[in-house]
Design an enzyme around this catalytic site. Structure first.
Site, short mmCIF file in Angstrom:
data_model
loop_
_atom_site.label_atom_id
_atom_site.label_comp_id
_atom_site.label_asym_id
_atom_site.label_seq_id
_atom_site.Cartn_x
_atom_site.Cartn_y
_atom_site.Cartn_z
N SER A 45 0.38 -0.78 0.07
CA SER A 45 -0.08 0.41 0.14
C SER A 45 0.73 1.30 -0.36
O SER A 45 0.15 2.65 -0.21
CB SER A 45 -0.87 0.41 1.04
OG SER A 45 -2.08 -1.33 1.02
N CYS A 257 -9.14 -1.92 3.27
CA CYS A 257 -8.42 -1.08 3.34
C CYS A 257 -9.24 -0.98 1.72
O CYS A 257 -9.80 -0.25 1.64
CB CYS A 257 -7.01 -1.14 3.04
SG CYS A 257 -5.85 0.55 3.33
N LEU A 258 -7.95 -0.78 0.40
CA LEU A 258 -8.55 -0.62 -0.93
C LEU A 258 -9.88 -1.64 -0.97
O LEU A 258 -10.51 -0.87 -1.38
CB LEU A 258 -7.94 -1.13 -1.91
CG LEU A 258 -7.86 0.04 -3.12
CD1 LEU A 258 -7.85 0.69 -3.26
CD2 LEU A 258 -6.33 -0.65 -4.27
N GLN A 261 -13.14 0.33 -0.10
CA GLN A 261 -13.64 0.89 -1.33
C GLN A 261 -13.85 1.03 -1.82
O GLN A 261 -14.82 1.67 -2.94
CB GLN A 261 -12.05 2.58 -1.13
CG GLN A 261 -11.38 2.78 0.62
CD GLN A 261 -10.19 3.98 -0.21
OE1 GLN A 261 -9.55 3.33 -1.10
NE2 GLN A 261 -8.99 3.44 1.04
N TYR A 302 -7.16 7.45 0.86
CA TYR A 302 -9.11 7.93 0.47
C TYR A 302 -10.07 7.01 1.52
O TYR A 302 -9.24 6.23 2.26
CB TYR A 302 -8.77 6.75 -0.48
CG TYR A 302 -7.49 7.21 -1.96
CD1 TYR A 302 -8.39 9.10 -2.68
CD2 TYR A 302 -6.90 6.97 -1.46
CE1 TYR A 302 -8.40 10.15 -3.69
CE2 TYR A 302 -6.37 8.57 -3.13
CZ TYR A 302 -6.96 9.17 -3.46
OH TYR A 302 -5.63 9.68 -4.72
N HIS A 342 -6.81 -1.95 9.19
CA HIS A 342 -5.94 -3.48 8.95
C HIS A 342 -6.57 -4.50 10.04
O HIS A 342 -5.76 -4.28 11.47
CB HIS A 342 -4.34 -3.16 8.83
CG HIS A 342 -4.18 -2.37 7.43
ND1 HIS A 342 -4.23 -3.75 6.42
CD2 HIS A 342 -4.18 -1.38 6.93
CE1 HIS A 342 -3.44 -3.03 5.19
NE2 HIS A 342 -4.18 -1.59 5.56
N GLU A 344 -5.90 -7.74 10.53
CA GLU A 344 -4.31 -8.46 10.84
C GLU A 344 -3.21 -8.20 10.86
O GLU A 344 -2.78 -8.29 11.37
CB GLU A 344 -4.09 -8.97 9.30
CG GLU A 344 -3.08 -8.35 8.15
CD GLU A 344 -3.81 -7.06 8.09
OE1 GLU A 344 -2.82 -5.56 7.21
OE2 GLU A 344 -4.96 -6.98 7.61
#
Length: 376
Positions: A45, A257-258, A261, A302, A342, A344
């Site tokens: 990332s 995360c991404l 989104q 973002y 996250h 994890e």
């Protein structure tokens, strides 16, 4: 050797060069974790970013063979206040500087990282360049390139370029057998620890490229889908949204995360860029259903726009305590959940891991339904 960090604002910093002797440009961001620099530099990332570490001493426990989050460091460059060249830890096998030099990544030490962080907080994430020389003509040429890049971004759509995700995603499917439900991970830049978390819960895992066709994924007979973390603007992946929606409406799904989104975008919500992002291991997140607060690890620029979610069938489940941004959501009717943080990484250290447990339980139910259907 002296080195310099130029910022698009015209500000610059002088430091001591370490790592690879190559000049590099990227988005300058700050990371607030007190530990975990190895995980940071290998997190996909962070691809394309120059990371400013706010903790004053970096490299003191070296680099080991077990904490990498991808096959190589992904950052464009690093900025530190003080570099430790003689680490002390029984598991270390390389120094921080040796790893950067090996993978052609430049770094600067002796920088006032506090002042640099204040500039980023004031102006937002900034583009910067690590340079060997303090040359006004070089700086002017670089700024002209930035202006041309901005003009190109306005004239031409970038959604078909996919530079960062394409750079960090696997090229071929990777299979990790186990006895539990089969989870297919769509790799937009998945951290190794996400795959390890699924494996620790007994899952068989197949990791596929970010643009792997849905018809090929269906042939893998998954019990669940995980949309991974990754770098860049989620809207750069707009062409993939119809395929994502088709896939996630067919199986239990977790987005991280991404991936979180992209789920929002695929169902008609919107995303927006934060002024300077969330990057660190100390971000408080409240579960709106239980009122529990978790300390979470985060790395993103973002977020999902909360107002836009109201026109979808998603509800907000988690919220950032500091700025009230959306940190988690779930579908009202389908077994789809996602989080911005996250789970994890669990700096808490274990509370957010229940996100995985809930997801794997849904996948186990899906697997059981399939098995019953075959018997009957």
């Amino acid at each position: 050797m002296k080195g310099y960090l130029f910022l698009e604002t015209g500000d610059w910093f002088e430091g001591e060069w370490f790592g690879a002797e190559v000049e590099q440009s990227g988005e300058v961001v700050f990371q607030t974790g007190m530990t975990g620099y190895q995980e940071v530099i290998t997190d996909p990332s962070y691809a394309g970013q120059i990371v400013n570490f706010t903790y004053p001493l970096i490299g003191n426990y070296g680099i080991n063979t077990i904490d990498d989050q991808s096959i190589r460091p992904q950052v464009a460059g690093v900025i530190v206040a003080e570099l430790c060249k003689e680490p002390s830890h029984p598991q270390y096998n390389q120094t921080f500087e040796q790893v950067l030099a090996k993978y052609q990544i430049p770094g600067l030490s002796g920088i006032d990282t506090r002042e640099l962080t204040k500039l980023i907080r004031k102006h937002g994430s900034l583009r910067g360049m690590i340079s060997k020389t303090l040359d006004s003509s070089l700086l002017a040429d670089w700024k002209r390139k930035l202006e041309l890049q901005e003009q190109d971004d306005q004239k031409f759509s970038r959604i078909n370029l996919l530079p960062l995700v394409d750079q960090v995603s696997t090229r071929i499917p990777l299979f990790y057998p186990n006895q539990g439900p089969h989870v297919v991970v769509i790799d937009y830049g998945a951290k190794f620890s996400i795959i390890d978390s699924l494996k620790s819960l007994g899952c068989s895992v197949t990791v596929v490229p970010y643009n792997y066709p849905v018809k090929e994924i269906l042939k893998l007979n998954p019990d669940g889908i995980l949309l991974s973390n990754g770098p860049g603007d989620p809207k750069e992946l707009t062409p993939l949204l119809p395929e994502i929606k088709k896939l996630v409406t067919s199986f239990p799904t977790l987005g991280i995360c991404l991936g979180h989104q992209l789920l929002a975008l695929s169902f008609g919500a919107d995303t927006e860029k934060l002024p300077f992002g969330h990057r660190g291991v100390n971000h408080p997140v409240i579960n709106l259903e239980t009122n529990q607060v978790w300390m979470t690890s985060q790395n993103h620029g973002y977020v999902v726009n909360d107002e836009s979610l109201k026109k979808t069938d998603f509800i907000v489940t988690h919220q950032n305590v500091n700025d009230q941004s959306v940190e988690g959501m779930k579908h009202r009717f389908l077994p789809i959940q996602s989080v911005q943080f996250h789970p994890e990484a669990h700096p808490g250290p274990i509370e957010a891991f229940e996100i995985f447990k809930t997801f794997v339980q849904l996948c186990s139910v899906e697997k059981g339904v399939k098995q019953y259907a075959q018997i009957s």
